[in-house]
Structure formats: structure tokens, C-alpha cells
Design a protein around this motif. Sequence first.
Motif, PDB file in Angstrom:
ATOM      1  N   ALA A 243      40.771  31.350  43.042  1.00 43.68           N
ATOM      2  CA  ALA A 243      40.461  32.595  43.751  1.00 43.68           C
ATOM      3  C   ALA A 243      41.652  33.546  43.709  1.00 43.68           C
ATOM      4  CB  ALA A 243      40.071  32.291  45.196  1.00 43.68           C
ATOM      5  N   THR A 244      42.845  32.989  43.885  1.00 43.01           N
ATOM      6  CA  THR A 244      44.048  33.819  43.851  1.00 43.01           C
ATOM      7  C   THR A 244      44.240  34.461  42.487  1.00 43.01           C
ATOM      8  OG1 THR A 244      45.118  32.427  45.521  1.00 43.01           O
ATOM      9  CG2 THR A 244      46.546  33.807  44.162  1.00 43.01           C
ATOM     10  N   SER A 245      44.075  33.684  41.417  1.00 40.42           N
ATOM     11  CA  SER A 245      44.282  34.250  40.088  1.00 40.42           C
ATOM     12  C   SER A 245      43.223  35.294  39.752  1.00 40.42           C
ATOM     13  CB  SER A 245      44.314  33.143  39.029  1.00 40.42           C
ATOM     14  OG  SER A 245      43.115  32.413  38.988  1.00 40.42           O
ATOM     15  N   MET A 246      42.005  35.112  40.254  1.00 42.46           N
ATOM     16  CA  MET A 246      40.979  36.133  40.042  1.00 42.46           C
ATOM     17  C   MET A 246      41.308  37.415  40.801  1.00 42.46           C
ATOM     18  SD  MET A 246      37.363  34.034  39.897  1.00 42.46           S
ATOM     19  CE  MET A 246      37.607  33.066  41.394  1.00 42.46           C
ATOM     20  N   GLY A 247      41.828  37.266  42.011  1.00 43.56           N
ATOM     21  CA  GLY A 247      42.227  38.441  42.769  1.00 43.56           C
ATOM     22  C   GLY A 247      43.325  39.218  42.069  1.00 43.56           C
ATOM     23  N   VAL A 248      44.328  38.508  41.567  1.00 40.51           N
ATOM     24  CA  VAL A 248      45.416  39.148  40.832  1.00 40.51           C
ATOM     25  C   VAL A 248      44.877  39.865  39.599  1.00 40.51           C
ATOM     26  CG1 VAL A 248      47.477  38.691  39.440  1.00 40.51           C
ATOM     27  CG2 VAL A 248      47.193  37.569  41.662  1.00 40.51           C
ATOM     28  N   THR A 249      43.947  39.234  38.896  1.00 34.16           N
ATOM     29  CA  THR A 249      43.374  39.825  37.686  1.00 34.16           C
ATOM     30  C   THR A 249      42.697  41.152  37.986  1.00 34.16           C
ATOM     31  OG1 THR A 249      43.027  37.639  36.715  1.00 34.16           O
ATOM     32  CG2 THR A 249      41.753  39.452  35.790  1.00 34.16           C
ATOM     33  N   CYS A 250      41.820  41.171  38.984  1.00 33.89           N
ATOM     34  CA  CYS A 250      41.085  42.397  39.310  1.00 33.89           C
ATOM     35  C   CYS A 250      42.018  43.508  39.774  1.00 33.89           C
ATOM     36  CB  CYS A 250      40.044  42.107  40.393  1.00 33.89           C
ATOM     37  SG  CYS A 250      38.644  41.126  39.836  1.00 33.89           S
ATOM     38  N   LEU A 251      42.922  43.181  40.668  1.00 34.76           N
ATOM     39  CA  LEU A 251      43.800  44.209  41.229  1.00 34.76           C
ATOM     40  C   LEU A 251      44.770  44.773  40.199  1.00 34.76           C
ATOM     41  CD1 LEU A 251      44.572  42.583  44.697  1.00 34.76           C
ATOM     42  CD2 LEU A 251      42.982  44.441  44.194  1.00 34.76           C
ATOM     43  N   THR A 252      45.059  44.007  39.167  1.00 36.47           N
ATOM     44  CA  THR A 252      45.984  44.464  38.132  1.00 36.47           C
ATOM     45  C   THR A 252      45.263  45.208  37.014  1.00 36.47           C
ATOM     46  OG1 THR A 252      47.402  42.553  38.563  1.00 36.47           O
ATOM     47  CG2 THR A 252      47.790  43.756  36.515  1.00 36.47           C
ATOM     48  N   ALA A 253      44.111  44.701  36.591  1.00 33.87           N
ATOM     49  CA  ALA A 253      43.439  45.248  35.404  1.00 33.87           C
ATOM     50  C   ALA A 253      42.653  46.522  35.682  1.00 33.87           C
ATOM     51  CB  ALA A 253      42.513  44.190  34.804  1.00 33.87           C
ATOM     52  N   ILE A 254      41.970  46.597  36.794  1.00 31.49           N
ATOM     53  CA  ILE A 254      41.062  47.721  37.042  1.00 31.49           C
ATOM     54  C   ILE A 254      41.788  49.074  37.076  1.00 31.49           C
ATOM     55  CG2 ILE A 254      39.501  48.728  38.763  1.00 31.49           C
ATOM     56  CD1 ILE A 254      38.559  45.866  39.353  1.00 31.49           C
TER      57      ILE A 254
END
Length: 368
Positions: A243-254
Motif C-alpha cells: 500500500a505504501t509503495s502504491m501511494g508513493v507511485t501515485c503521488l509521484t507520477a501523476i
Amino acid sequence: MSYSVGSPLDTDLEFTASELAGALGDSVTVLPLLVALGATTSVSLPHVLVGFGVFQIIWGIYYGLPLSVEPMKALVGLAIVGTLTYAELAAAGLVAGGVLLTVGRLGLVGRLQRVVGEPVIRGVQLAVALLLLEAAVDLSLANVPIAVAGLAVVGLLALVGYRQASVLVVLGLGGIAAVVTAGVPTPAVPALTVFPAGGPSVSAAALEGTVAQLGMTLGNAAIATALLCGDLYDRDVSPDTLATSMGVTCLTAIPVGGVPMCHGSGGLAGKYAFGARTGGANVLLGIGYLALAVVAGGALLTAFPLAVLGALLVVVALELGRAAFEPVADARSLAVVAGVGVVGLAINVGVAFALGTVVFWVLSRQRE
């Protein structure tokens, strides 16, 4: 011949034909959605591919496993059909990313896993398998002869012991067909910019989409994926870490042109089905996405015969469905798995997840 390097989690990264085949096996669950998104919205496909390429590499190296990095299907699907604008899609992805990062850091997903029960998570896996199979049929109907030919190649190569190579052959033939149709693309490096131009737009539709997506993400991308890591790779990966890595992915990529991304049991099963066993598959796939990004501004991906991907998606769906049922023994658990799977296909995976949790709790109380 292979080459291995150490990963942060003490698992070798291998770069072999099997890893490459597994990487491409994962792409069949991603490319159709990305192409459709690029064709129906103002999303920049090259920027989206850069995001996928970068985070495939990052999480492959970090986990040392061929974890999937795929679109958040509920949100991207709503954007494709026009329910969400690109600005609303970006807002929904940022909200989802913030929630995932928070619950992951607080360790709440692991607690949810203990409350929900394994049959419910297996049911989510089945629902995703059925949805993938439905998508495979839809893609195949676009060109039935090509889809049948693709399935024939996969089946023939599997019969002679080369199932892993089948994805390379079929995707290679599809790529040749795309070049013949669209011509050789002119490479162009995506410009560094921020999308959408007017910034994210928070709306009722965006928030509703976020709630639906989070139900699916927590059930499939966090808990079910953690379970599948143990089933397929004998690795203990915490759903809170996912869940943490998915959160980092979205907040960084979008903010730089990406779209909402998550892990997923379907993509992980796809990589396994076609031979991937280490995070080297992610590195290879990430490089492939980055290479595609420099030509995706043209008509190459649009010209790719999606019916070919539909044929390969059948293999992924069957692998995930098998993984959903295989460890389940008693009749009640089988009923929960099947019920969640059917409701997820007919209505929504998030709804199926919630209903399944209630049913499992009631059944558990009756046993007591």
C-alpha cells in the motif's frame, strides 16, 4: 545464459529469456488499457509510459520480485468511458495515493487482512480473473481470426513445451503487423511538463471513483497480491508495504503526466505464468516501456492488433483463477470465493469485497 545482481531484499535479479517472457506477459494486462486511454482522453501516452517504465524498474529492484505495476482499473475505466475527465482522473489518483500511503504507514492494511479472511481475498482474485477473461473476449471480438490465430500459436507452443516463448512470438507478430500498418515510427523524447494543464479537479465523480477504486486496490493490489507473493514465490511481503509503495507511485507520477498506478495480483500472475521469477522482469519491462514512450506519439501502438493481446490475456486469467481456487478446501470457503468472484464480475470488485467481508464474518460467527 543469464546475468544476476543482488537486490536490496537479498534476491537475485535475473535477466533471462524467461524473465523477458514473463515481463511481456504482464504487458498484456496493461497495454490495452493504456492505448484505449490515450485514444479516448487528453492523456499523453508517452508520459504515461514513462511513469510505468520508471516504477516497474524501481519496484522490481526494491522488492526483488516481478511485482506488477498496472493502471488503477476502476479509475482508468471510468476515464475511458467518459465518466471522468483527465483532471478528475488525476485528482482521484492523488486522493487514492494519499489514502494508500497513510494506511500503509499506519499498518492498517494488515489489520484489515486479518478481519476480512482469506476466502474473501481469494474471491477478489477470482473476480479479477473473470474480469480479465471478459476483457480478453472483448479484445478478441475486434478481430476474431487474429485472436484465434494467437490462441492457436499459444496452444501449439504450449503443447511442445514452449509456453513461455509463446508470448514473445505472438507479441512479435503483432508488432510487425503494427509497423506494416502504421510505418516505422519517428522517435521523440517526451517533454518534461505537468499534466493536466489546469491541474487536478476534485468532483463528486472523482471521489466516488476513488472509493470504488480503493475497495478494489486494498483487496486485490495489496492483500491479494501479498497472498500471491507467498503462493507463487514463497515470499512474505506485507500488504502495508505494498500500500505504501502504491501511494508513493501515485503521488509521484501523476503530477508529471502519469496516471493512477497500483500493484495487482493479475499482473503478478501474468508474469509468473510466462516465466518471471525475479525483479529482473520488471527492469526489462521498464526499459521496454521507456523505449515505447519515444515512439508512442505516433500511430504504432494504435495500430497494434489488440485481438492478439486478448488471446494472451486468456492465459493470464486462467492462471489467476487457478491460484484463487487451488488452496481452498472446505465448501463454505469455496462458496465465498465463488460468490465474491461472481459479484465482482457482475457489479464491482469493491462491492464484492465489502459484501464478502460481511458474509465471511457472519459465517465465522456461526462456527463459533
